[in-house]
Design a protein around this motif. Structure first.
Motif, mmCIF file in Angstrom:
data_model
loop_
_atom_site.group_PDB
_atom_site.id
_atom_site.type_symbol
_atom_site.label_atom_id
_atom_site.label_comp_id
_atom_site.label_asym_id
_atom_site.label_seq_id
_atom_site.Cartn_x
_atom_site.Cartn_y
_atom_site.Cartn_z
ATOM 1 N N CYS A 110 0.898 -1.215 -0.167
ATOM 2 C CA CYS A 110 0.116 0.110 -0.171
ATOM 3 C C CYS A 110 0.919 1.223 0.084
ATOM 4 C CB CYS A 110 -1.036 0.120 1.261
ATOM 5 S SG CYS A 110 -0.177 -0.005 2.659
ATOM 6 N N TYR A 111 2.150 1.090 -0.338
ATOM 7 C CA TYR A 111 2.842 2.203 -0.429
ATOM 8 C C TYR A 111 3.266 3.037 0.770
ATOM 9 C CZ TYR A 111 1.881 1.011 -5.427
ATOM 10 O OH TYR A 111 1.718 0.177 -6.429
ATOM 11 N N VAL A 112 2.843 2.701 1.999
ATOM 12 C CA VAL A 112 3.096 3.440 3.387
ATOM 13 C C VAL A 112 4.630 3.039 3.829
ATOM 14 C CG1 VAL A 112 2.293 4.033 5.763
ATOM 15 C CG2 VAL A 112 0.655 3.517 3.582
ATOM 16 N N ASP A 113 5.440 3.929 3.793
ATOM 17 C CA ASP A 113 6.558 3.678 4.370
ATOM 18 C C ASP A 113 6.808 3.594 6.119
ATOM 19 O OD1 ASP A 113 9.466 3.188 4.640
ATOM 20 O OD2 ASP A 113 9.864 5.199 3.945
ATOM 21 N N VAL A 114 6.424 2.467 6.586
ATOM 22 C CA VAL A 114 6.157 2.423 8.008
ATOM 23 C C VAL A 114 7.601 2.487 8.612
ATOM 24 C CG1 VAL A 114 5.409 0.921 9.747
ATOM 25 C CG2 VAL A 114 4.132 1.007 7.772
ATOM 26 N N LYS A 115 8.802 1.857 8.024
ATOM 27 C CA LYS A 115 9.829 1.958 8.309
ATOM 28 C C LYS A 115 10.539 3.201 8.464
ATOM 29 C CE LYS A 115 14.132 -1.116 8.362
ATOM 30 N NZ LYS A 115 14.600 -2.091 7.696
ATOM 31 N N GLY A 116 10.289 4.085 7.410
ATOM 32 C CA GLY A 116 11.089 5.409 7.295
ATOM 33 C C GLY A 116 10.195 6.564 7.862
ATOM 34 N N ASN A 117 8.990 6.308 8.345
ATOM 35 C CA ASN A 117 8.266 7.368 8.936
ATOM 36 C C ASN A 117 7.967 6.980 10.367
ATOM 37 O OD1 ASN A 117 6.275 9.355 9.865
ATOM 38 N ND2 ASN A 117 5.489 9.468 7.899
ATOM 39 N N LYS A 118 8.715 7.711 11.469
ATOM 40 C CA LYS A 118 8.543 7.217 12.766
ATOM 41 C C LYS A 118 7.335 7.417 13.316
ATOM 42 C CE LYS A 118 10.951 8.216 17.099
ATOM 43 N NZ LYS A 118 12.224 9.263 17.817
ATOM 44 N N ALA A 119 6.706 8.458 12.906
ATOM 45 C CA ALA A 119 5.161 8.520 13.582
ATOM 46 C C ALA A 119 4.275 7.846 13.287
ATOM 47 C CB ALA A 119 4.681 10.111 13.245
ATOM 48 N N VAL A 120 4.210 7.423 11.991
ATOM 49 C CA VAL A 120 3.359 6.232 11.302
ATOM 50 C C VAL A 120 3.733 5.027 12.335
ATOM 51 C CG1 VAL A 120 2.760 4.947 9.574
ATOM 52 C CG2 VAL A 120 3.090 7.366 9.185
ATOM 53 N N PHE A 121 4.915 4.723 12.318
ATOM 54 C CA PHE A 121 5.361 3.474 13.067
ATOM 55 C C PHE A 121 5.053 3.408 14.601
ATOM 56 C CE2 PHE A 121 8.321 1.019 15.644
ATOM 57 C CZ PHE A 121 8.243 -0.244 15.153
#
Length: 323
Positions: free
Chosen positions: A142-153
């Motif tokens: 789904c193209y969400v960069d969970v590893k690169g975005n700390k807030a999303v993670f």
């Protein structure tokens, strides 16, 4: 041999020797110039090849940095040297850039969007698939960069609808049931009933299984008048209930009031909330009927007299009947 009349023999020989030396020097100069020209052409061709290879490597690095999806294309064809004659005859093909601009722009918009929107996108993926994903697999799906975005993670790991364990994300429903048998076993543990809203996200076909259990008379689905939500009640066949005929006769012999207002008052006396509000409904019906039956007032026509200020004085035929 060059023969010039009336000249001695030694002059003839000297003339022939000088002519031979001149011709030999001329041929040598032509060959030297040709080799120099060919050498410069070959050097230019080598520089052009190096520039072309550098451009191709740059384009590959740009495409690789913008997307992490695995490409199924084979290795690039080997570079073949093109002779100088071919370069002179046919022009070089134009460099074709990637035609995947729309997809890259879509990925960029997703990753620059709000954190809440990205988390919803991941939760929808986990809910629909009911599988566990790593951060890299979520990025590919789904193209969400969970590893690169700390807030999303951090938000995703703390979300009550997400289970994060062993570096894998999965959907977390309120009740951990996976099929119809486990669903029936769960409902039987709630003798006072369980809200259907708490079961909707258990697994994809849970609503179909609820209707199947209802059709098989294994559960009851009743509506709650307070919240208008369906409640699932167990219908345990191990506890059969038999009603005496006398009790049935007494129940059927009770005469209910003919007016719904009286029924609602009796329910309220016994601590029960009526599902209807007849008094309010009748008042609304009366108000609606009064507005329909009310005659419309006719507008009073304005009469024109001699004191009326006329704006159409240039049309005297309109005002012949003035009193």
């Amino acid at each position: 041999m060059i023969k010039v009349p009336h000249l001695p023999l030694f002059i003839y020989r000297s003339l022939n020797t000088s002519f031979f030396l001149h011709r030999t020097n001329t041929d040598f100069l032509h060959r030297s110039n040709y080799s120099l020209v060919m050498g410069s052409l070959q050097e230019s061709l080598n520089r052009f090849k190096k520039q072309q290879e550098k451009c191709q490597s740059t384009l590959k690095s740009i495409a690789g940095s913008k997307t992490t999806t695995k490409t199924t294309t084979g290795p690039p064809p080997p570079h073949r040297a093109v002779p100088a004659s071919t370069l002179a005859k046919s022009p070089l093909p134009a460099v074709k850039f990637s035609n995947d601009t729309e997809r890259l722009q879509h990925i960029n918009n997703i990753r620059k969007g709000p954190v809440g929107a990205q988390i919803k996108r991941v939760i929808d993926l986990l809910f629909e698939s009911r599988q566990s994903f790593t951060a890299e697999q979520i990025n590919e799906a789904c193209y969400v960069d969970v590893k690169g975005n700390k807030a999303v993670f951090e938000s995703l790991a703390k979300n009550p609808k997400v289970n994060y364990e062993a570096k894998r994300f999965s959907y977390k429903s309120k009740h951990n049931v996976r099929d119809q048998k486990e669903l029936l076993r769960l409902i039987r543990t709630f003798a006072e009933g369980i809200a259907v809203a708490d079961l909707k996200d258990a697994y994809p076909t849970v609503m179909e299984d609820l209707q199947a259990l209802k059709g098989g008379r294994q559960i009851w689905l009743l509506s709650n008048f307070d919240s208008q939500e369906d409640i699932a009640y167990p219908n345990d066949p191990r506890v059969p209930i038999k009603v005496d005929d006398e009790l049935k006769a007494l129940f059927r012999a009770i005469e209910l009031p003919r007016d719904m207002l009286d029924i609602e008052r009796e329910l309220q006396k016994n601590g029960m909330k009526p599902a209807t509000n007849t008094a309010k409904r009748r008042v609304a019906a009366q108000n609606f009927g009064s507005t329909l039956n009310k005659p419309k007032q006719k507008k009073k026509k304005t009469e024109i007299s001699k004191r009326t200020k006329l704006t159409n004085a240039h049309l005297p035929e309109l005002f012949r009947n003035l009193s």
